[in-house]
Design a protein around this motif. Structure first.
Motif, PDB file in Angstrom:
ATOM      1  N   UNK A  75       0.842  -1.209   0.000  1.00 46.48           N
ATOM      2  CA  UNK A  75       0.000   0.000   0.000  1.00 46.48           C
ATOM      3  C   UNK A  75       0.877   1.259   0.000  1.00 46.48           C
ATOM      4  N   UNK A  76       1.908   1.283   0.837  1.00 42.52           N
ATOM      5  CA  UNK A  76       2.777   2.465   0.897  1.00 42.52           C
ATOM      6  C   UNK A  76       3.453   2.707  -0.448  1.00 42.52           C
ATOM      7  N   UNK A  77       3.924   1.618  -1.065  1.00 37.33           N
ATOM      8  CA  UNK A  77       4.590   1.762  -2.365  1.00 37.33           C
ATOM      9  C   UNK A  77       3.637   2.361  -3.399  1.00 37.33           C
ATOM     10  N   UNK A  78       2.405   1.860  -3.436  1.00 32.46           N
ATOM     11  CA  UNK A  78       1.425   2.360  -4.402  1.00 32.46           C
ATOM     12  C   UNK A  78       1.018   3.794  -4.090  1.00 32.46           C
ATOM     13  N   UNK A  79       0.818   4.078  -2.791  1.00 32.64           N
ATOM     14  CA  UNK A  79       0.297   5.389  -2.410  1.00 32.64           C
ATOM     15  C   UNK A  79       1.342   6.483  -2.617  1.00 32.64           C
ATOM     16  N   UNK A  80       2.604   6.196  -2.288  1.00 33.03           N
ATOM     17  CA  UNK A  80       3.638   7.236  -2.383  1.00 33.03           C
ATOM     18  C   UNK A  80       4.469   7.147  -3.671  1.00 33.03           C
ATOM     19  N   UNK A  81       4.312   6.020  -4.394  1.00 31.14           N
ATOM     20  CA  UNK A  81       5.061   5.809  -5.636  1.00 31.14           C
ATOM     21  C   UNK A  81       6.565   5.932  -5.413  1.00 31.14           C
ATOM     22  N   UNK A  82       7.051   5.045  -4.566  1.00 30.16           N
ATOM     23  CA  UNK A  82       8.471   5.086  -4.208  1.00 30.16           C
ATOM     24  C   UNK A  82       9.109   3.711  -4.343  1.00 30.16           C
ATOM     25  N   UNK A  83      10.448   3.688  -4.495  1.00 28.10           N
ATOM     26  CA  UNK A  83      11.138   2.405  -4.576  1.00 28.10           C
ATOM     27  C   UNK A  83      11.154   1.664  -3.238  1.00 28.10           C
ATOM     28  N   UNK A  84      11.376   0.367  -3.332  1.00 26.78           N
ATOM     29  CA  UNK A  84      11.330  -0.504  -2.159  1.00 26.78           C
ATOM     30  C   UNK A  84      12.458  -1.521  -2.244  1.00 26.78           C
ATOM     31  N   UNK A  85      13.184  -1.698  -1.150  1.00 27.26           N
ATOM     32  CA  UNK A  85      14.149  -2.794  -1.070  1.00 27.26           C
ATOM     33  C   UNK A  85      13.672  -3.777   0.000  1.00 27.26           C
ATOM     34  N   UNK A  86      13.743  -5.054  -0.321  1.00 28.71           N
ATOM     35  CA  UNK A  86      13.303  -6.095   0.620  1.00 28.71           C
ATOM     36  C   UNK A  86      14.475  -7.027   0.917  1.00 28.71           C
ATOM     37  N   UNK A  87      14.853  -7.061   2.182  1.00 27.41           N
ATOM     38  CA  UNK A  87      15.986  -7.891   2.595  1.00 27.41           C
ATOM     39  C   UNK A  87      15.499  -9.257   3.072  1.00 27.41           C
ATOM     40  N   UNK A  88      16.076 -10.308   2.520  1.00 25.54           N
ATOM     41  CA  UNK A  88      15.813 -11.658   3.028  1.00 25.54           C
ATOM     42  C   UNK A  88      17.035 -12.076   3.834  1.00 25.54           C
ATOM     43  N   UNK A  89      16.853 -12.134   5.151  1.00 25.13           N
ATOM     44  CA  UNK A  89      18.007 -12.390   6.016  1.00 25.13           C
ATOM     45  C   UNK A  89      18.226 -13.899   6.193  1.00 25.13           C
ATOM     46  N   UNK A  90      18.636 -14.534   5.093  1.00 21.88           N
ATOM     47  CA  UNK A  90      18.918 -15.974   5.165  1.00 21.88           C
ATOM     48  C   UNK A  90      20.093 -16.253   6.112  1.00 21.88           C
ATOM     49  N   UNK A  91      21.032 -15.303   6.172  1.00 23.31           N
ATOM     50  CA  UNK A  91      22.165 -15.455   7.111  1.00 23.31           C
ATOM     51  C   UNK A  91      21.688 -15.436   8.570  1.00 23.31           C
ATOM     52  N   UNK A  92      20.742 -14.525   8.867  1.00 25.08           N
ATOM     53  CA  UNK A  92      20.219 -14.422  10.234  1.00 25.08           C
ATOM     54  C   UNK A  92      19.578 -15.742  10.666  1.00 25.08           C
ATOM     55  N   UNK A  93      18.741 -16.294   9.799  1.00 24.04           N
ATOM     56  CA  UNK A  93      18.026 -17.511  10.185  1.00 24.04           C
ATOM     57  C   UNK A  93      18.959 -18.713  10.241  1.00 24.04           C
ATOM     58  N   UNK A  94      19.966 -18.714   9.386  1.00 28.81           N
ATOM     59  CA  UNK A  94      20.977 -19.770   9.438  1.00 28.81           C
ATOM     60  C   UNK A  94      21.653 -19.768  10.808  1.00 28.81           C
ATOM     61  N   UNK A  95      21.906 -18.575  11.337  1.00 27.97           N
ATOM     62  CA  UNK A  95      22.607 -18.484  12.625  1.00 27.97           C
ATOM     63  C   UNK A  95      21.694 -18.714  13.817  1.00 27.97           C
ATOM     64  N   UNK A  96      20.440 -18.246  13.710  1.00 26.24           N
ATOM     65  CA  UNK A  96      19.556 -18.338  14.880  1.00 26.24           C
ATOM     66  C   UNK A  96      18.769 -19.634  14.920  1.00 26.24           C
ATOM     67  N   UNK A  97      18.418 -20.163  13.749  1.00 28.20           N
ATOM     68  CA  UNK A  97      17.524 -21.318  13.732  1.00 28.20           C
ATOM     69  C   UNK A  97      18.270 -22.616  13.445  1.00 28.20           C
TER      70      UNK A  97
END
Ligand code: TRP
Length: 399
Positions: free
Chosen positions: A112-134
């Protein structure tokens, strides 16, 4: 100024909220959390402002207080009003194959925010985090990251404005330089104070926070933001992620960047009642995007904690306790029609409507939603995942 909360007194406190633990004796006290973390409440004046600036009605999650706290969101709006754009940053730790409804909340809102403000978005997938914690292998975490990327893409993000990346693949170059700069600003004592690490935690955990901090700075993405070091960043997230960004905001001015702004949500309650986040280890505590219509119906009927009275007689007499009723809470997230929600609250609260009727309506809504998600996800190909994850310029990201 940000308050620096410390986990040192955790034992004595009745509620614990950090990126890997959310627990409370009873309900989470969100007022207290705002106070303790030092963020601000999202009030109606700021919501009205969002509506005015974007020229569209505020999202249900804003109207209903699902996103309820923020840090410096007005600064983003001030800048936007002056004609300056910003970028959005959110993420997911890929620890499980299937997402539940709570996982979708930040992504639905970010879309919704992306559509409403028309702005770029970066999405981080923290595969390293889950590898270490899980305790997942590197390969398994990477596989889950790609699987989760499909669910995220299914939320409808605009490929011309969205870059999805996994840490194992993307960290390096300018991103890594920022990680090192951030790490140099944070002492061991500080990270222990913020995150509560102990001497038994492996050093991977201690070194992780800069990885989640780095996407808050535009120079971590030279293919997108070269020459735009002044670009502001807005992070939609659940409030358990706040510690990472308290740390980030603390170091930002020292590195010559704006502090990232945040807009933070409540936790999506478990079917069994509102005492914390849903637990991935109990499949009956949540509705998953992979559940069938039959699963959804069963889970709601069997497990959704009801505020209705124990007999029809008493229910007619006393009405339902809406404060603890999970079907009503879930409707608050996903039933868009304000008038219908109000009608249900009034009738159910007065005992004229029974739990069964409310659960039936909720089942319809969630079945439809999950069905729609399933169709959208089935349409996401491996090529589309590659396309979203390609390191590439986005020439139309601000249009
Ligand atoms: N740590 C988050 C999780 O476990 C994932 C994440 C990374 C994130 N960067 C983020 C979440 C930014 C919200 C905003 O789910």
């Amino acid at each position: 100024m940000d308050k620096n909360n410390s986990n040192e007194n955790q034992e004595q406190e009745e509620q614990v909220v950090n990126p890997w633990e959310v627990s409370a004796k009873g309900k989470i006290d969100y007022e207290k959390l705002i106070e303790k973390f030092g963020c601000q409440r999202l009030d109606t004046s700021i919501i009205d402002r969002v509506a005015r600036l974007t020229g569209r009605p505020p999202h249900v999650f804003l109207r209903r207080g699902v996103f309820f706290a923020h840090r410096d969101f007005h600064e983003i709006l001030d800048a936007y009003e002056r004609g300056e754009k910003f970028y959005l940053y959110t993420g997911r730790g890929p620890s499980s194959e299937a997402l539940h409804l709570g996982h979708l909340v930040p992504f639905m809102f970010t879309k919704y925010l992306q559509d409403a403000f028309k702005v770029p978005l970066v999405i981080q997938l923290t595969d390293d985090e889950k590898c270490m914690w899980k305790n997942l292998t590197v390969e398994e975490s990477q596989r889950l990251a790609r699987e989760n990327a499909k669910d995220i893409i299914a939320c409808g993000f605009d490929i011309s404005k969205t870059f999805i990346f996994s840490d194992f693949e993307y960290v390096g170059g300018s991103f890594y330089k920022n990680m090192v700069k951030i790490a140099k600003c944070v002492t061991y004592n500080k990270v222990v104070g913020i995150f509560g690490f102990t001497g038994e935690d492996h050093i991977g955990k201690v070194s992780f926070p800069p990885v989640q901090a780095a996407p808050s700075f535009p120079s971590s993405f030279p293919h997108l933001f070269t020459g735009k070091d002044n670009l502001r960043c807005l992070i939609p997230c659940a409030i358990d992620q706040d510690p990472y960004f308290r740390m980030t905001r603390d170091v930002a001015p020292r590195l010559g960047y704006h502090k990232p702004a945040l807009i933070e949500s409540l936790f999506f309650p478990a079917l069994q009642g509102e005492t914390g986040k849903m637990s991935a280890s109990d499949p009956n505590s949540a509705i998953y995007v992979t559940d069938s219509g039959k699963d959804i119906k069963n889970k709601i009927n069997k497990y959704a904690f009801s505020g209705g009275q124990d007999s029809v007689e008493n229910h007619r007499k006393y009405g339902a306790n809406l404060e603890v009723d999970i079907p009503v809470k879930y409707l608050g997230f996903f039933l868009e029609d304000d008038a219908e929600l109000e009608h249900i609250r009034t009738e159910y609260g007065a005992g004229r409507m029974l739990t069964g009727e409310v659960k039936k309506r909720l089942t319809e809504i969630l079945t439809e939603m999950v069905e729609r998600h399933r169709r959208a996800r089935a349409a996401v190909t491996d090529e589309m995942v590659d396309a979203f994850m390609a390191v590439r310029p986005l020439p139309n990201m601000f249009n």
